[in-house]
Design an enzyme around this catalytic site. Structure first.
Site, PDB file in Angstrom:
ATOM      1  N   GLU A 115       0.811  -1.220   0.000  1.00  0.00           N
ATOM      2  CA  GLU A 115       0.000   0.000   0.000  1.00  0.00           C
ATOM      3  C   GLU A 115       0.840   1.264   0.000  1.00  0.00           C
ATOM      4  O   GLU A 115       0.330   2.345  -0.309  1.00  0.00           O
ATOM      5  CB  GLU A 115      -0.956   0.017   1.208  1.00  0.00           C
ATOM      6  CG  GLU A 115      -0.305   0.234   2.568  1.00  0.00           C
ATOM      7  CD  GLU A 115       0.211  -1.054   3.165  1.00  0.00           C
ATOM      8  OE1 GLU A 115       0.517  -1.068   4.358  1.00  0.00           O
ATOM      9  OE2 GLU A 115       0.309  -2.041   2.444  1.00  0.00           O
ATOM     10  N   ASP A 148      18.233  22.728 -31.799  1.00  0.00           N
ATOM     11  CA  ASP A 148      18.683  23.845 -32.617  1.00  0.00           C
ATOM     12  C   ASP A 148      20.176  24.053 -32.402  1.00  0.00           C
ATOM     13  O   ASP A 148      20.720  23.662 -31.364  1.00  0.00           O
ATOM     14  CB  ASP A 148      17.939  25.123 -32.222  1.00  0.00           C
ATOM     15  CG  ASP A 148      16.593  25.234 -32.923  1.00  0.00           C
ATOM     16  OD1 ASP A 148      16.378  24.511 -33.894  1.00  0.00           O
ATOM     17  OD2 ASP A 148      15.771  26.042 -32.471  1.00  0.00           O
ATOM     18  N   ASN A 158       6.906  -8.181   0.911  1.00  0.00           N
ATOM     19  CA  ASN A 158       5.531  -8.655   0.979  1.00  0.00           C
ATOM     20  C   ASN A 158       5.415 -10.120   0.552  1.00  0.00           C
ATOM     21  O   ASN A 158       4.609 -10.874   1.101  1.00  0.00           O
ATOM     22  CB  ASN A 158       4.638  -7.784   0.099  1.00  0.00           C
ATOM     23  CG  ASN A 158       4.432  -6.402   0.693  1.00  0.00           C
ATOM     24  OD1 ASN A 158       5.100  -6.038   1.652  1.00  0.00           O
ATOM     25  ND2 ASN A 158       3.544  -5.626   0.130  1.00  0.00           N
ATOM     26  N   GLU A 198       6.289 -12.149   3.570  1.00  0.00           N
ATOM     27  CA  GLU A 198       5.199 -12.232   4.547  1.00  0.00           C
ATOM     28  C   GLU A 198       4.150 -13.257   4.114  1.00  0.00           C
ATOM     29  O   GLU A 198       3.651 -14.051   4.929  1.00  0.00           O
ATOM     30  CB  GLU A 198       4.564 -10.849   4.729  1.00  0.00           C
ATOM     31  CG  GLU A 198       5.488  -9.834   5.381  1.00  0.00           C
ATOM     32  CD  GLU A 198       4.929  -8.428   5.331  1.00  0.00           C
ATOM     33  OE1 GLU A 198       3.735  -8.282   5.000  1.00  0.00           O
ATOM     34  OE2 GLU A 198       5.678  -7.480   5.605  1.00  0.00           O
TER      35      GLU A 198
END
Length: 866
Positions: A284, A326, A674, A677
Site C-alpha cells: 500500500e 537547434d 511482501n 510475509e
C-alpha cells in the site's frame, strides 16, 4: 462602455487616458490597485480535506476497515482498535506525503510566469505580465503570447494565431488603422489582439484595453498556461499492478483460510488472519512512494535548472534515445562575430578587435557594412561599447563590424527615416528595412544567400554561379553566411523586393557554447544520439557538426530542399539516418521528429522559437529554453531549461534515469518483503504448523518495515554508471521476468530465515515462537534495504553513507521493532513474549542471512536487482 474595435486609435488612447509612450510607473501602480492583477482564476488546487479523503478511497483502506469490523464483531476490541490505529497512521502518512508533494509541484508551476514588453515612462521594459494594467502600451513580436486584450496602435505584417478563442486554424492578419462596425464578430476584429493568443509573424504595438477576468479569454473561462498534472504511464502501470495484486492476494488469503479451518483453527481468527495477510501482501505504500519519488526528482531537476511542466516527461526522459536540438545559442554561444566578408570581388578576413581592410577593398567593404547595418534592427546602446546594442545577436554583430570600420550607425540612420519594415520569417528567409533617402524608398535587405540572390540583379559584378561558389567557400569554413543587398523600390513592401543590387557576403563565426562538446560525448556514452537542426546551409552545418562531434569525418548533413524533393508518400524513417539537418523549416522539424519516432526512437526536442512549437509538441519530451524561449515554445514544451544551457538536458536525462531507478528499487524492496510475509504464513499453513504471525503483527510489519525504508529509497542518489548505460526500452515492464525472479529469490531467503527461526523456537511455546519469527522477519526485511539500494554492494563507507535517509530509516525501523519488546503496553497489544539473549543471537544471525547473501552476490556481479 467603449467598443474598442469600433474606435479610432486616437479616441482609444483618449478613452484609456494614455499615450503612445505609455503610462508612468506611478500611474501604472495606481491602476494596478484599481483593476487588480492581470491573471485569471488560478488552477484549482487540491484541498487538504480532499487529499485526506482520497487516502481512504482505496482497496487497502477497505481491507483494513473490514479487518477492524471483523475483530470487533468477534469481541477483540483491542485488536480492532489497533487495526483502526494502523489505518489512521497509514492515512496520515499518505496525507502528509501527498500534500507536500502536491504543494511542491504547485510551487514549481508557479515559477513559470509569463512576461510582457511594455513602455513605461517612455522606455521599453520587460515586466511580469500580471502587472499589466489598462492603458499600458505593449510591444508584440513573433513567438510571444499576447498578455492582455489590446487595441493595436501599429502593425507591421502582424499575424496572430487566435485559435484558442475562435477555433480558426489560420493566423489572422492585423491592421491597426482598420475601422470596424460595432457588431463585428470576434474572429474578424483585425485591429485587436487578445490575451492568450500567439503572435506568429511581424511586429506591433498596442494599448491594453482589458486585463485578467475582464479579457475575452477570461470571460469564456480559458486558463492560460494552466498545467494539468496527469498520472504518468508508470503510475498507471503501478495502479493496474496493484489491482491485480489485490485479486491474487485475496486468492492466497482464501487458501490460507481453507487450510486454517482444515487444521481446526477458530473461524474468527482464520478470517481475520486471511484479511490481514491480504493487507500485508499488497504494497500500500507504493502510490505514496511513487508520488514522493516523482516530486523529489522534479525538485532535483529544478535545482539543476530544469523546470518540469508535465510529469509524464520525467519518466520519458529515462528512455530518451535521440536529442534533436537547434544549433544557434544552444549548441553554439550565440555571440556572433563578423570574421570574413566578400564585397566587390574582394575576400577579406576581419580581425574581431580591429579589422584591417586592404586599400583596394575599403570602399566596397564599407558599402557592404553600411547596408548590413541599415538592415539590422536593434535597440539603442547605453555605453560606448559596440556590443552594448540590444537585439538579435546577428544584427548586433553586423553593427559591431560596421563600427570597427568607423561607421556611425546612429548618424547613418538619422538621415534615412524608416518608412517600412519587412520582418524576418522562416519561410521568407530574409528581412528588409525600407528607408526614405532623398524622397525615394530604398530597401536594405539581408538574409539567406539564395533568398537575397533571388531578389538581385547581378549585372557585370559577377555571375550567380561565381557567387554561389563564394558562398560555399564561406560555409565550408564553418561560417554562418548572410547576403546583403540594397536598391530603390517602388513601395515599402515585400513584393517590391526585386532588382536589388548585390552588396556582398558576410561570414559570421559562432563558437561552441561552453561544455557542449563534453555534453554531446556524455550523451553518446549514455546511448543517446544528438541531432543538430539549423537554418544554416549544408556546408556550414557539416563543418560545425564535425567540430562539435555530432558528425563523424565521413558523415554529411541533409538539406531541407532534399527533404522537399522526396516523392510524395515516401517513408520518413530514412531521415533518421542523419545527424545534422540544414535549411530546416518548421514543417521539416516536425517531419524529422516523426521520422525518428517511426523507427521506435524516444525523442527529446530542444527549441526556443515559435517555429519549434509543432516539433516540441510532437516530441516525446519537448524542451524549451527558459530565458530566450518564446512563450509559445514554453507552452508547447514539457520541460523548460531555466538557464538555457545544453548541459542541463544531460542533467535532466540523468535525473529522469535516477527517478526510474529509485522507483524500481522500492518496488523491488516492497514486493520482496511482501512476498516473504505471504510465504511465511502460506508455508506454515501448508506444513500444518501454527500460524507464525498474528494479524496485528503482520499489520505492524507492513507499517514499519515497508513505509520508512521505501520512502528512503525514493531519496537514493544516482549510481555511478547511470549515464553509462543504454536507455531503457520504453515498453519495458516494471515487473520483468528477471525482476520477478530476483524478487522471489530474496523473498524466499527472508521466508526461509523467518520459518527457520519459528521452527527453532519450537511449538511448545507458540507465543515465544511467534515472537522469534516476528523479530526475525522484521529485522531481515530492514537489513534487506541494503540489497535494494544499489545494483552493486553497499558495504563501502562511501556507498553506505551516500543516502542518510536510508540509514535513518533503518534506525527508525529497528528502534520501533525493538520497542515492541521493550515497551510493555505495545508488547501486550502485539502479543510479544519476553526473549532470552540466546533467542536474540539466533534472531540476529538468521535475519542477517538474506542481507549477507545479497551483498556477496552483488559483489560477485552474478546477481542483479534488474
Amino acid at each position: 462602455m467603449t467598443i474598442w474595435h469600433a474606435t479610432e486609435v486616437a479616441d482609444a488612447l483618449a478613452a484609456l487616458q494614455t499615450t503612445p509612450d505609455g503610462l508612468s510607473e506611478d500611474e501604472a501602480a495606481r491602476r494596478l490597485k484599481q483593476y487588480g492583477l492581470n491573471q485569471l482564476a488560478p488552477p484549482k488546487k487540491a484541498s487538504a480535506f480532499g487529499i485526506l479523503v482520497a487516502q481512504l478511497n482505496s482497496v487497502i483502506a477497505y481491507l483494513l476497515v473490514a479487518a477492524a469490523v471483523i475483530s470487533f464483531a468477534f469481541g477483540d476490541r483491542l485488536e480492532a482498535g489497533a487495526i483502526a490505529a494502523v489505518l489512521a497512521i497509514n492515512t496520515l502518512i499518505g496525507f502528509v506525503t501527498e500534500l507536500r508533494a502536491r504543494r511542491a509541484m504547485e510551487a514549481l508551476v508557479d515559477l513559470d510566469v509569463p512576461h510582457a514588453s511594455v513602455i513605461r515612462d517612455g522606455r521599453l521594459v520587460v515586466i511580469d505580465a500580471r502587472d499589466l494594467v489598462p492603458g499600458d502600451v505593449i510591444e508584440l513580436e513573433t513567438g510571444r503570447l499576447v498578455p492582455a486584450d489590446a487595441r493595436l496602435l501599429t502593425a507591421a505584417e502582424l499575424g496572430i494565431d487566435e485559435a484558442p478563442l475562435t477555433g480558426e486554424s489560420l493566423p489572422v492578419e492585423k491592421a491597426a488603422e482598420t475601422m470596424l462596425a460595432a457588431d463585428t464578430p470576434l474572429a474578424d476584429r483585425a485591429n485587436m489582439a487578445y490575451k492568450g493568443t500567439t503572435v506568429v509573424s511581424g511586429l506591433g504595438r498596442a494599448a491594453v484595453t482589458a486585463t485578467g477576468p475582464r479579457t475575452e479569454v477570461g470571460r469564456i473561462g480559458v486558463l492560460v498556461g494552466a498545467v494539468k498534472l496527469e498520472p504518468t504511464p508508470l503510475e498507471r502501470r503501478l495502479d493496474a499492478l496493484g489491482r491485480r495484486l489485490v485479486w491474487l492476494t485475496l486468492g492466497v488469503a482464501a487458501i490460507v483460510a481453507v487450510l486454517g479451518i482444515a487444521h481446526g483453527l477458530p473461524i474468527g481468527a482464520v478470517i481475520e488472519t486471511a484479511i490481514a495477510l491480504a493487507i500485508a501482501a499488497v504494497p500500500e505504500a507504493l502510490p505514496i512512494v511513487a508520488t514522493i519519488a516523482l516530486a523529489v526528482g522534479v525538485g532535483r531537476m529544478a535545482r539543476r535548472h530544469a523546470l518540469v511542466r508535465r510529469l509524464p516527461a520525467v519518466e520519458s526522459l529515462g528512455s530518451t534515445t535521440v536529442v534533436c536540438t537547434d544549433k544557434t545559442r544552444t549548441l553554439t554561444s550565440g555571440e556572433m562575430t563578423v570574421v570574413r566578408v566578400w564585397a566587390g570581388g574582394h575576400d577579406v578576413r576581419l580581425d574581431a578587435a580591429a579589422a584591417s581592410v586592404p586599400e583596394g577593398a575599403r570602399e566596397s567593404v564599407r558599402a557592404l557594412l553600411e547596408a548590413a547595418a541599415m538592415a539590422s534592427r536593434v535597440q539603442p546602446k547605453t555605453t560606448d561599447d559596440a556590443r552594448a546594442w540590444r537585439g538579435d545577436p546577428v544584427d548586433i554583430a553586423m553593427i559591431a563590424a560596421a563600427e570597427r570600420q568607423g561607421i556611425d550607425r546612429a548618424a547613418l540612420v538619422a538621415g534615412r527615416r524608416e518608412v517600412g519594415l519587412l520582418p524576418f520569417s522562416s519561410t521568407r528567409k530574409l528581412m528588409a528595412s525600407f528607408r526614405d533617402v532623398g524622397g525615394s524608398v530604398v530597401a536594405y535587405a539581408k538574409g539567406a544567400p539564395r533568398a537575397i540572390l533571388d531578389a538581385c540583379r547581378h549585372g557585370d559584378q559577377s555571375s550567380a554561379q561565381d557567387l554561389e561558389a563564394v558562398n560555399e567557400t564561406f560555409a565550408a569554413d564553418g561560417l554562418r553566411v548572410l547576403a546583403v543587398a540594397t536598391g530603390r523600390v517602388a513601395q515599402p513592401a515585400g513584393e517590391a523586393l526585386a532588382g536589388l543590387t548585390f552588396a556582398g557576403f558576410v561570414g559570421l563565426a559562432d563558437p561552441p557554447a561552453p561544455g557542449v562538446k563534453e555534453t554531446i560525448q556524455r550523451l553518446r556514452e549514455a546511448g543517446l544520439r544528438t541531432v543538430m537542426l539549423t537554418g544554416d546551409q549544408r556546408l556550414t552545418a557539416e563543418a560545425i557538426g564535425r567540430s562539435l562531434g555530432v558528425l563523424g569525418a565521413g558523415d554529411r548533413a541533409i538539406d531541407g530542399r532534399e527533404i522537399d524533393a522526396r516523392p510524395p508518400g515516401a517513408p520518413g524513417g530514412d531521415l533518421a539516418a542523419y545527424a545534422a539537418f540544414s535549411r530546416i523549416t518548421p514543417e521539416h522539424k516536425l517531419a524529422i521528429v516523426r521520422a525518428f519516432q517511426s523507427r521506435g526512437e524516444i525523442v527529446a526536442m530542444l527549441g526556443d522559437g515559435v517555429n519549434d512549437a509543432a516539433a516540441l509538441r510532437q516530441a516525446d519530451v519537448g524542451v524549451a529554453m527558459g530565458r530566450r524561449g518564446t512563450d509559445v515554445a514554453k507552452q508547447a514544451a514539457a520541460i523548460v531549461l531555466q538557464d538555457d544551457r545544453f548541459e542541463t538536458i544531460a542533467a535532466a536525462v540523468e535525473e529522469g534515469r535516477v527517478i526510474f531507478d529509485n522507483i524500481r528499487k522500492f518496488v523491488f524492496y516492497l514486493f520482496s518483503c511482501n512476498v516473504a510475509e505471504v510465504l511465511v504464513v502460506l508455508g506454515s499453513s501448508v506444513a500444518g504448523l501454527p500460524l507464525p504471525l498474528l494479524p496485528l503483527q503482520l499489520l505492524w510489519l507492513n507499517l514499519v518495515t515497508d513505509t520508512f525504508p521505501a520512502l528512503a529509497l525514493a531519496m537514493e542518489p544516482a549510481e555511478g554508471d547511470v549515464m553509462r548505460r543504454p536507455p531503457r526500452q520504453p515498453g519495458e515492464a516494471v515487473l520483468s521476468r528477471a525482476f520477478i525472479t530476483t524478487v522471489l529469490f530474496y523473498g524466499s531467503l527472508i521466508t526461509a530465515s523467518s520459518l527457520a527461526a519459528f521452527i527453532w523456537a519450537g511449538p511448545a511455546d507458540v507465543e515465544r515462537a511467534r515472537t522469534v519469527a516476528f523479530m526475525t522477519l522484521a529485522i531481515a526485511q530492514t537489513l534487506h534495504l541494503g540489497n535494494a539500494r544499489s545494483r552493486g554492494p553497499v558495504l563501502s563507507p562511501r556507498r553506505a553513507f551516500a543516502n542518510r535517509y536510508a540509514l535513518g530509516a533503518v534506525a527508525v525501523s529497528l528502534g520501533l521493532q525493538l520497542a515492541t519488546a521493550a515497551v510493555a503496553p505495545l508488547a501486550a497489544i502485539l502479543h510479544v513474549a519476553p526473549l532470552a539473549w540466546t533467542d536474540w543471537l539466533v534472531i540476529v544471525g538468521l535475519a542477517s542471512v538474506p542481507a549477507v547473501v545479497g551483498q556477496i552476490k552483488k559483489g560477485s556481479y552474478l546477481f542483479s536487482t534488474d
